[in-house]
Design a protein around this motif. Structure first.
Motif, PDB file in Angstrom:
ATOM      1  N   GLY A   1     -65.385 -38.798 -16.778  1.00 57.71           N
ATOM      2  CA  GLY A   1     -65.055 -40.114 -17.302  1.00 57.71           C
ATOM      3  C   GLY A   1     -65.453 -41.312 -16.460  1.00 57.71           C
ATOM      4  O   GLY A   1     -65.530 -42.421 -16.975  1.00 57.71           O
ATOM      5  N   GLU A   2     -65.722 -41.123 -15.168  1.00 60.94           N
ATOM      6  CA  GLU A   2     -65.943 -42.290 -14.323  1.00 60.94           C
ATOM      7  C   GLU A   2     -67.375 -42.807 -14.337  1.00 60.94           C
ATOM      8  O   GLU A   2     -67.654 -43.865 -13.777  1.00 60.94           O
ATOM      9  N   GLY A   3     -68.294 -42.051 -14.934  1.00 58.17           N
ATOM     10  CA  GLY A   3     -69.652 -42.544 -15.074  1.00 58.17           C
ATOM     11  C   GLY A   3     -70.414 -42.698 -13.776  1.00 58.17           C
ATOM     12  O   GLY A   3     -70.987 -43.753 -13.487  1.00 58.17           O
ATOM     13  N   ILE A   4     -70.468 -41.656 -12.998  1.00 55.43           N
ATOM     14  CA  ILE A   4     -71.250 -41.710 -11.762  1.00 55.43           C
ATOM     15  C   ILE A   4     -72.741 -41.755 -12.106  1.00 55.43           C
ATOM     16  O   ILE A   4     -73.201 -41.100 -13.045  1.00 55.43           O
ATOM     17  N   ALA A   5     -73.484 -42.553 -11.360  1.00 59.68           N
ATOM     18  CA  ALA A   5     -74.927 -42.626 -11.583  1.00 59.68           C
ATOM     19  C   ALA A   5     -75.584 -41.337 -11.102  1.00 59.68           C
ATOM     20  O   ALA A   5     -75.117 -40.702 -10.156  1.00 59.68           O
ATOM     21  N   THR A   6     -76.665 -40.971 -11.759  1.00 61.39           N
ATOM     22  CA  THR A   6     -77.290 -39.671 -11.474  1.00 61.39           C
ATOM     23  C   THR A   6     -77.795 -39.563 -10.041  1.00 61.39           C
ATOM     24  O   THR A   6     -77.685 -38.508  -9.415  1.00 61.39           O
ATOM     25  N   ASN A   7     -78.319 -40.653  -9.512  1.00 64.62           N
ATOM     26  CA  ASN A   7     -78.809 -40.581  -8.128  1.00 64.62           C
ATOM     27  C   ASN A   7     -77.657 -40.439  -7.136  1.00 64.62           C
ATOM     28  O   ASN A   7     -77.764 -39.716  -6.149  1.00 64.62           O
TER      29      ASN A   7
ATOM     30  N   ARG B   1     -61.503 -47.091 -12.803  1.00 61.32           N
ATOM     31  CA  ARG B   1     -62.585 -46.270 -13.333  1.00 61.32           C
ATOM     32  C   ARG B   1     -62.148 -45.344 -14.453  1.00 61.32           C
ATOM     33  O   ARG B   1     -62.919 -45.013 -15.338  1.00 61.32           O
ATOM     34  N   SER B   2     -60.917 -44.889 -14.383  1.00 62.80           N
ATOM     35  CA  SER B   2     -60.449 -43.956 -15.402  1.00 62.80           C
ATOM     36  C   SER B   2     -58.949 -43.842 -15.323  1.00 62.80           C
ATOM     37  O   SER B   2     -58.311 -44.469 -14.490  1.00 62.80           O
ATOM     38  N   GLU B   3     -58.375 -43.012 -16.148  1.00 64.28           N
ATOM     39  CA  GLU B   3     -56.941 -42.792 -16.148  1.00 64.28           C
ATOM     40  C   GLU B   3     -56.534 -41.761 -15.097  1.00 64.28           C
ATOM     41  O   GLU B   3     -55.350 -41.472 -14.951  1.00 64.28           O
ATOM     42  N   CYS B   4     -57.476 -41.205 -14.406  1.00 57.76           N
ATOM     43  CA  CYS B   4     -57.177 -40.151 -13.447  1.00 57.76           C
ATOM     44  C   CYS B   4     -56.470 -40.707 -12.216  1.00 57.76           C
ATOM     45  O   CYS B   4     -56.903 -41.707 -11.640  1.00 57.76           O
TER      46      CYS B   4
END
Lengths: 133, 133
Positions: free
Chosen positions: A44-50, B5-8
């Motif tokens: 869910g946090e959307g980390i960038a691929t790099n 960033r999230s609900e976590c």
DNA sequence: CTGGATCCCAATAGATACTG
DNA sequence: CAGTATCTATTGGGATCCAG
């Protein structure tokens, strides 16, 4: 080797996992049972691929996770916690307890609180099982 | 407000103190009894002054530390942990335990291990006293 | 398809000089 | 002593590209 800021054990630890992403990868493995690159990316946090690639690489170098061939799909790779990584789980549990107590409006977060407080060791054990499965 | 960033709960906590410096300031207060800007600056890790100022400001905004008038030197200011900051100390202790176990060559770091393991609660209590003194 | 590597640009961290 | 200002270096987001 990673450069060390001081002889202090807290600084030592933070030099390994003192950023916003490393412990989330540990969490993904130990709590959500995630194993593959794509699963981490979809968190869910959307980390960038790099960033994900660089964190995974660093964590492997540091001996906190290991990269293995997936026994069922030989071409794929999976990541797992090493014993050194599993030893991070008590820190993760304490973070859960802190957040559950101080996050004012998340029912999700507060839901963990009773569990973590009442059965800290049970939660830890469950995470350990999840991480080594 | 800080963006979440999230609900976590783990992501929640890391959004507050998931960097290489914030918990070192907490440590300075709770373990070394430091209270003033100059004392934080003089800590062994060599934090840059602008980073220190920005972290202190953020921690105050987040309610983790508070800035007070020094009762003995009215013109000076001191920083102290709030209850919310004191609640971070169990995390700090777990980091000490992890580092003590996995730092291969530091006698300093390993010195903490026996203490932290044998007397986790006593160490915590001492840190709490130090932090509120 | 999965698991990345690369590139570009924006945002953040950091070193150092300076100020009330 | 307790910070700001400024400038540079590093990290991060997001799109895209590439190899197995």
């Amino acid at each position: 080797m990673r450069d060390q800021r001081s002889e202090c054990p807290i600084a030592y630890g933070l030099d390994f996992f003192g950023d916003k992403w490393s412990l989330l990868i540990v969490r993904d493995i130990a709590i959500y049972g995630r194993r593959r690159y794509g699963q981490f990316e979809a968190a869910g946090e959307g980390i960038a691929t790099n960033i994900l690639a660089s964190r995974l690489k660093q964590l492997v170098e540091d001996g906190i996770i290991e990269k293995l061939r997936d026994p069922e799909h030989g071409s794929k790779r999976i990541y797992r916690l090493t014993p050194k990584g599993i030893d991070l789980l008590p820190i993760v549990v304490e973070i859960i307890i802190w957040s559950a107590k101080h996050d004012p409006d998340s029912p999700v977060t507060r839901g963990y609180l009773h569990r973590a407080r009442r059965d800290r060791d049970g939660l830890l054990e469950e995470m350990r099982r999840n991480a080594t499965a």
